[in-house]
Design a protein around this motif. Structure first.
Motif, PDB file in Angstrom:
ATOM      1  N   ILE A 102       1.080  -0.979   0.347  1.00  0.00           N
ATOM      2  CA  ILE A 102      -0.114   0.090  -0.351  1.00  0.00           C
ATOM      3  C   ILE A 102       0.923   0.894   0.429  1.00  0.00           C
ATOM      4  O   ILE A 102       1.958   1.219   0.781  1.00  0.00           O
ATOM      5  N   PRO A 103       0.597   2.285  -0.819  1.00  0.00           N
ATOM      6  CA  PRO A 103       1.679   3.755  -1.007  1.00  0.00           C
ATOM      7  C   PRO A 103       1.207   3.913   0.161  1.00  0.00           C
ATOM      8  O   PRO A 103      -0.140   4.633   0.887  1.00  0.00           O
ATOM      9  N   CYS A 104       2.413   4.968   1.344  1.00  0.00           N
ATOM     10  CA  CYS A 104       1.593   5.329   2.049  1.00  0.00           C
ATOM     11  C   CYS A 104       1.538   7.100   2.431  1.00  0.00           C
ATOM     12  O   CYS A 104       3.047   7.870   1.303  1.00  0.00           O
ATOM     13  N   GLN A 105       0.320   7.693   2.596  1.00  0.00           N
ATOM     14  CA  GLN A 105       1.048   8.767   2.316  1.00  0.00           C
ATOM     15  C   GLN A 105       0.897  10.347   3.526  1.00  0.00           C
ATOM     16  O   GLN A 105       1.014  10.859   3.493  1.00  0.00           O
ATOM     17  N   GLY A 106       1.760   8.888   4.455  1.00  0.00           N
ATOM     18  CA  GLY A 106       2.400   9.618   6.047  1.00  0.00           C
ATOM     19  C   GLY A 106       0.365   9.556   6.931  1.00  0.00           C
ATOM     20  O   GLY A 106      -0.260   9.461   6.688  1.00  0.00           O
ATOM     21  N   MET A 107       1.568   8.889   8.360  1.00  0.00           N
ATOM     22  CA  MET A 107       0.435   8.856   8.779  1.00  0.00           C
ATOM     23  C   MET A 107       0.561   9.975  10.077  1.00  0.00           C
ATOM     24  O   MET A 107       1.365  10.551  10.475  1.00  0.00           O
ATOM     25  N   ILE A 108      -0.586  10.138  10.545  1.00  0.00           N
ATOM     26  CA  ILE A 108      -1.026  11.538  11.409  1.00  0.00           C
ATOM     27  C   ILE A 108      -1.256  11.051  12.850  1.00  0.00           C
ATOM     28  O   ILE A 108      -0.742  10.052  13.376  1.00  0.00           O
ATOM     29  N   ASP A 109       0.482  12.179  13.149  1.00  0.00           N
ATOM     30  CA  ASP A 109       1.073  11.691  14.849  1.00  0.00           C
ATOM     31  C   ASP A 109      -0.461  12.494  15.904  1.00  0.00           C
ATOM     32  O   ASP A 109      -0.813  13.991  15.790  1.00  0.00           O
ATOM     33  N   ARG A 110      -0.747  11.745  16.025  1.00  0.00           N
ATOM     34  CA  ARG A 110      -1.825  11.720  17.693  1.00  0.00           C
ATOM     35  C   ARG A 110      -1.354  12.890  18.474  1.00  0.00           C
ATOM     36  O   ARG A 110      -1.852  13.707  19.646  1.00  0.00           O
ATOM     37  N   LYS A 111      -0.382  12.943  18.187  1.00  0.00           N
ATOM     38  CA  LYS A 111       0.643  13.601  19.818  1.00  0.00           C
ATOM     39  C   LYS A 111       0.660  14.997  19.524  1.00  0.00           C
ATOM     40  O   LYS A 111       0.098  15.972  20.172  1.00  0.00           O
TER      41      LYS A 111
END
Length: 315
Positions: A102-111
């Motif tokens: 799966i190509p990844c757009q980046g993950m959101i940092d909950r912190k």
């Protein structure tokens, strides 16, 4: 994201129906906004639980070591790189693994989200057209997605899976930014200042070993930190010197193996800046040995190969 979610569900369902695999490791919707959780699917009808989105931050390679059954895994770029290193270290049987890339757009940092909301409770979130809409009781705030991504995602040079059997979605453009720009401030410090910074950070360590447990490359049956003969670290009390020693040895054990996925940094309950240590080690390995972990199944890791005289001259 909806299209990718549907494609993952259909792929997993078919693999299980055709009995090509016995288990699919992916992500299911979490109990909090922008948070998904690792999910293990064994029946075709359960494939509808699988999702994909900006909360799929876990490195799923952690769950693949020494599995007896044939399985499939949903893998983004950093997951696939960890898988490559684990295959080379005989922790994963490549013939028993189907990699759904799966190509990844980046993950959101909950912190980062928590700091932005400053005590306001997040009840709902939507991501659309590069914007994140954060909603709660009495407020709605829109923020560019780029501002909320994990630091590892902002500098990632391998957002697309390096190794895969099935590829879903279109490849993501690789960022042109310097992947080690975040180390500039640390590198500018004098040796005494660097040590003072590390002592300050690691003085908060409670030695819970969450960083070790989250790392896909930490798989020793007995960690040096748990040894009693010899006893490397005090087990009856915490002190900053032992904390520094633990992290230094942990990072050195990952030299030439770490793919900078950020799992250790995310797992730390004390918010310690662990990535400066790991990211500096990744850069040092690249400069000394010209090696980037997890980009080739054929290339041997530098510390697993004989050391040449030219390499020794660097020290």
């Amino acid at each position: 994201m909806r299209e990718l979610t549907k494609a993952i569900q259909e792929t997993a369902q078919k693999l299980l129906q055709d009995k090509e695999v016995e288990l699919v490791v992916g992500f299911a919707k979490g109990s909090l906004p922008l948070r998904n959780t690792p999910c293990f699917i064994r029946q075709p009808e359960e494939a509808q639980k699988l999702v994909w989105g900006y909360g799929c931050e876990n490195n799923l390679a952690t769950y693949l070591r020494q599995r007896p059954e044939k399985l499939a895994v949903v893998a983004k770029g950093c997951d696939s790189r960890s898988i490559i290193e684990l295959i080379k270290e005989n922790q994963i049987n490549r013939e028993k693994l189907v990699i759904i890339g799966i190509p990844c757009q980046g993950m959101i940092d909950r912190k980062k989200v928590t700091r932005l909301l400053a005590g306001r409770e997040l009840l709902k979130a939507e991501v659309k057209d590069g914007q994140v809409v954060l909603m709660g009781k009495g407020f709605s705030e829109t923020v560019p997605c780029e501002q909320l991504l994990h630091d590892t995602c902002l500098t990632c040079q391998h957002p697309n899976p390096v190794l895969f059997d099935i590829m879903l979605g279109e490849p993501v453009p690789v960022k042109e930014a310097d992947s080690f720009a975040d180390l500039a401030n640390f590198e500018a410090k004098a040796p005494a200042e660097k040590r003072a910074y590390l002592i300050q950070e690691l003085s908060r360590c409670i030695r819970c070993y969450a960083c070790r447990q989250a790392c896909p490359m930490c798989f020793c049956e007995e960690c040096f930190a748990d040894c009693s003969m010899p006893q490397w670290l005090s087990k009856s009390s915490l002190n900053v010197q032992d904390n520094v020693f633990f992290q230094a040895v942990r990072v050195l054990h990952l030299a030439g193996r770490c793919v900078d996925c950020g799992a250790c940094d995310r797992a730390c309950p004390m918010g310690i800046d662990l990535r400066t240590l790991t990211h500096k080690m990744v850069r040092d390995v690249q400069e000394l040995f010209g090696y980037t972990a997890g980009v080739s199944l054929e290339e041997r890791a530098p510390l697993a190969a004989p050391v040449s005289s030219s390499t020794l001259n660097h020290f």
